[in-house]
Design a protein around this motif. Structure first.
Motif, mmCIF file in Angstrom:
data_model
loop_
_atom_site.group_PDB
_atom_site.id
_atom_site.type_symbol
_atom_site.label_atom_id
_atom_site.label_comp_id
_atom_site.label_asym_id
_atom_site.label_seq_id
_atom_site.Cartn_x
_atom_site.Cartn_y
_atom_site.Cartn_z
ATOM 1 N N THR A 161 -33.742 -80.505 35.447
ATOM 2 C CA THR A 161 -33.650 -79.793 34.174
ATOM 3 C C THR A 161 -35.004 -79.504 33.536
ATOM 4 O O THR A 161 -35.158 -78.516 32.830
ATOM 5 N N LYS A 162 -35.992 -80.369 33.803
ATOM 6 C CA LYS A 162 -37.286 -80.188 33.127
ATOM 7 C C LYS A 162 -38.290 -79.450 33.999
ATOM 8 O O LYS A 162 -39.365 -79.092 33.545
ATOM 9 N N ILE A 228 -45.294 -70.281 26.517
ATOM 10 C CA ILE A 228 -44.085 -71.053 26.801
ATOM 11 C C ILE A 228 -43.884 -71.240 28.298
ATOM 12 O O ILE A 228 -44.090 -70.300 29.081
ATOM 13 N N LEU A 230 -41.079 -73.399 29.357
ATOM 14 C CA LEU A 230 -39.680 -73.822 29.553
ATOM 15 C C LEU A 230 -38.753 -72.691 29.124
ATOM 16 O O LEU A 230 -39.079 -71.941 28.212
ATOM 17 N N GLY A 231 -37.600 -72.614 29.769
ATOM 18 C CA GLY A 231 -36.576 -71.687 29.291
ATOM 19 C C GLY A 231 -36.650 -70.283 29.874
ATOM 20 O O GLY A 231 -35.742 -69.489 29.686
ATOM 21 N N GLU B 109 -36.664 -84.210 23.351
ATOM 22 C CA GLU B 109 -36.036 -82.907 23.115
ATOM 23 C C GLU B 109 -36.653 -82.145 21.929
ATOM 24 O O GLU B 109 -37.006 -80.981 22.077
ATOM 25 N N PHE B 112 -40.123 -80.760 22.905
ATOM 26 C CA PHE B 112 -40.053 -79.580 23.773
ATOM 27 C C PHE B 112 -39.609 -78.358 22.986
ATOM 28 O O PHE B 112 -40.127 -77.269 23.150
ATOM 29 N N VAL B 115 -42.488 -77.014 20.998
ATOM 30 C CA VAL B 115 -43.587 -76.445 21.776
ATOM 31 C C VAL B 115 -43.147 -75.180 22.520
ATOM 32 O O VAL B 115 -43.931 -74.269 22.732
ATOM 33 N N HIS B 116 -41.877 -75.133 22.915
ATOM 34 C CA HIS B 116 -41.426 -74.024 23.756
ATOM 35 C C HIS B 116 -40.397 -73.135 23.069
ATOM 36 O O HIS B 116 -39.422 -72.697 23.687
ATOM 37 N N SER B 117 -40.593 -72.906 21.784
ATOM 38 C CA SER B 117 -39.732 -71.997 21.027
ATOM 39 C C SER B 117 -38.250 -72.287 21.211
ATOM 40 O O SER B 117 -37.457 -71.375 21.467
ATOM 41 N N ASN B 119 -36.716 -73.907 23.590
ATOM 42 C CA ASN B 119 -36.211 -74.105 24.953
ATOM 43 C C ASN B 119 -36.435 -75.543 25.429
ATOM 44 O O ASN B 119 -37.454 -76.152 25.141
ATOM 45 N N THR B 120 -35.456 -76.050 26.175
ATOM 46 C CA THR B 120 -35.628 -77.400 26.711
ATOM 47 C C THR B 120 -35.315 -77.452 28.204
ATOM 48 O O THR B 120 -35.387 -78.500 28.811
ATOM 49 N N LYS B 121 -34.934 -76.318 28.791
ATOM 50 C CA LYS B 121 -34.527 -76.330 30.198
ATOM 51 C C LYS B 121 -35.397 -75.436 31.062
ATOM 52 O O LYS B 121 -35.770 -74.343 30.653
#
Lengths: 354, 182
Positions: A161-162, A228, A230-231, B109, B112, B115-117, B119-121
């Motif tokens: 997931t990460k 960014i 992640l995501g 969580e 993250f 830091v990532h707007s 998003n966590t995945k």
């Protein structure tokens, strides 16, 4: 030492190739951060562990070739002189952080200087690839291949997931930073860039000057990169970045056209004055040099200055940095000595063109 | 206006000082202001890292409302592999090893997300070796999504092809899913 040409030449071999839109985009870069799954990260690891990692890379990859990235040169940072370290930083082959961690840090550089792999930086492994002009997709594709090649022998720290588990939470996930270096003189002259930067930041991208401190961008050279990791997939991140870069290119072209039409003679005057300064000055500070180099490059792109190669911007920006000047002089120089040598190197370089 | 100190650079700072009711005004450039100590910067300015550690510490104010017991629990959160504590992590802004992600999972969580707007995945690349099972899973997921879309657009011929691909994948590799330890 075969390190010599990495240190002696201001231009990396790949910069001689033409890339798409390279009148505005100087280079595209992909950087991937990777770590060993079972080894503590460089900030906490025991010295022996970090030495093991360095030895592993030396043993497995020194002088190896992967596709067009030939004969990887392995360099331990502790073997370098302070001047050599600054030159590698100025050429963007290593990060400033890597040379500060000199005890266990190392770098592997391909002969064409397109790939460099930093070892024991903040992460165990940082792979970076450069391409001339706007070639983010190509750079990503190649970076993935190179990454797969390294992965054949390294068990990466990865979580379903990460994603790729990096030392800094800002890199976790893709571990990727994609960036482009752009020359945006017209957007700077018209101050449009100041309005565009906040808008771009809202898209999860960062704009900053590469040379110079704070908000000023020496030589009107800007770096745009993703924030960014992640995501979003690497492909999507790169596609988003590329679409913003394409818009910036369009705006820059429009602004150039506008300035040419509205104040062509003033622009021509500014460009030729700068050209004159570079050709004849005896003392020049890095700030003034950067401004003049940017003007001359714009003059070349607009066809105002003929018979001079567009690569001059990339080359002179590196050539006139403190580390490079000192390596050329083969001794440490104070600021005023550097200003004199800078002026003389620029004069000689421009003479070669005509 | 030029800087009153160096008479070279333009003055960008105007400093008013009152000492013993005596008021003095200086117009000065940034470089001289730094030299004279009117302004000070932490080493190498304000980095992204400073910003980050600021973000990590956002739950500090909640700590004042916690009982002694809860506070100790927060402090004692430590990675069993590398010894990194959560408070040290917040201070340096860096993980000590891959296992830290698990050790501090309960606290990460919100970090993250910040830091990532939001998003966590991770949605990107899957390593070939570490994730051979994962790659299959992802491939299947992609096919299923494609299948769904094809059915919705009534492209049944295409849909049948995709369905066959899914079946082939499921038949060929049953084991990797079970062997997936991460």
């Amino acid at each position: 030492m075969s390190l010599e040409h990495f240190i002696k030449d201001a231009l990396s071999p790949w910069m001689y190739e033409q890339g798409p839109d390279n009148d505005i985009v100087m280079s595209s870069r992909i950087r991937l951060a990777r770590n060993f799954a079972t080894v503590t990260y460089p900030i906490l690891a025991e010295h022996e562990k970090l030495d093991d990692i360095r030895s592993f890379f030396k043993k497995e990859y020194e002088h190896q070739t992967f596709q067009s990235y030939k004969d990887l040169e392995f360099v331990s940072i502790k073997d370098l002189t302070p001047v050599e370290k600054s030159v590698l930083v100025e050429k963007h082959l290593v990060s400033p952080h890597l040379v500060k961690r000199d005890e266990h840090a190392a770098v592997m550089i391909s002969q064409n200087e397109q790939v460099s792999v930093m070892i024991n930086e903040e992460d165990h492994i940082r792979i970076q690839l450069y391409f001339p002009g706007l070639q983010l997709k190509k750079a990503l594709e190649e970076a993935f291949h190179f990454d797969d090649w390294i992965e054949e022998k390294v068990n990466y720290a990865y979580d379903e997931t990460k994603g790729y588990l990096t030392s800094c939470p800002t890199n976790v996930g893709t571990g990727m930073r994609a960036s482009v270096m752009m020359h945006l003189p017209a957007l700077s002259m018209t101050k449009q860039i100041n309005r565009m930067i906040p808008a771009i930041s809202q898209l999860g991208l960062v704009v900053r000057g590469i040379y110079g401190e704070g908000s000023e961008a020496l030589g009107n050279i800007f770096q745009i990169s993703n924030q960014i990791t992640l995501g979003k997939s690497e492909k999507d991140i790169v596609a988003d970045l590329e679409s913003v870069v394409n818009q910036l290119i369009d705006h820059e072209r429009v602004a150039r056209g506008f300035i040419m039409k509205r104040s062509g003679i003033e622009l021509e005057d500014r460009i030729f004055r700068s050209y004159g300064v570079l050709q004849y000055s005896r003392i020049i500070e890095s700030k003034e040099a950067a401004k003049c180099i940017s003007d001359v490059r714009l003059g070349i792109d607009l066809g105002i200055i003929e018979n001079t190669s567009g690569n001059i911007l990339n080359e002179l920006m590196v050539l006139t940095q403190p580390g490079f000047l000192q390596q050329y002089a083969n001794r440490t120089l104070n600021a005023s000595e550097r200003d004199v040598l800078r002026a003389s190197l620029i004069r000689e370089r421009l003479k070669l063109e005509n | 206006m030029e800087c009153q100190e160096c008479h070279e650079r333009p003055a960008t700072l105007h400093v008013k000082q009152v000492i013993n009711d005596q008021e003095t005004k200086v117009s000065i450039c940034e470089t001289c202001a730094k030299k004279k100590g009117y302004i000070t910067y932490p080493e190498e300015g304000y980095s992204l890292h400073d910003l980050l550690t600021g973000l990590f510490n956002f739950d500090n104010f909640n700590m004042t409302n916690m009982s002694e017991n809860q506070l100790n629990q927060v402090k004692e959160l430590q990675c069993s592999k590398c010894g990194m504590t959560f408070s040290k992590f917040k201070q340096v802004g860096k993980f000590g090893c891959a296992h830290c992600y698990e050790s501090f999972a309960s606290k990460l969580e919100p970090i993250f997300r910040r830091v990532h707007s939001g998003n966590t995945k991770h949605f990107g690349k899957i390593p070939k070796r570490a994730g051979s099972g994962l790659q299959l899973k992802k491939q299947l997921k992609n096919y299923r999504e494609e299948l769904q879309q094809l059915i919705e657009t009534e492209a049944f011929e295409e849909a049948a092809k995709v369905r066959d691909k899914i079946r082939a994948l499921e038949k060929g590799d049953k084991e990797p899913e079970a062997g997936d330890e991460s």
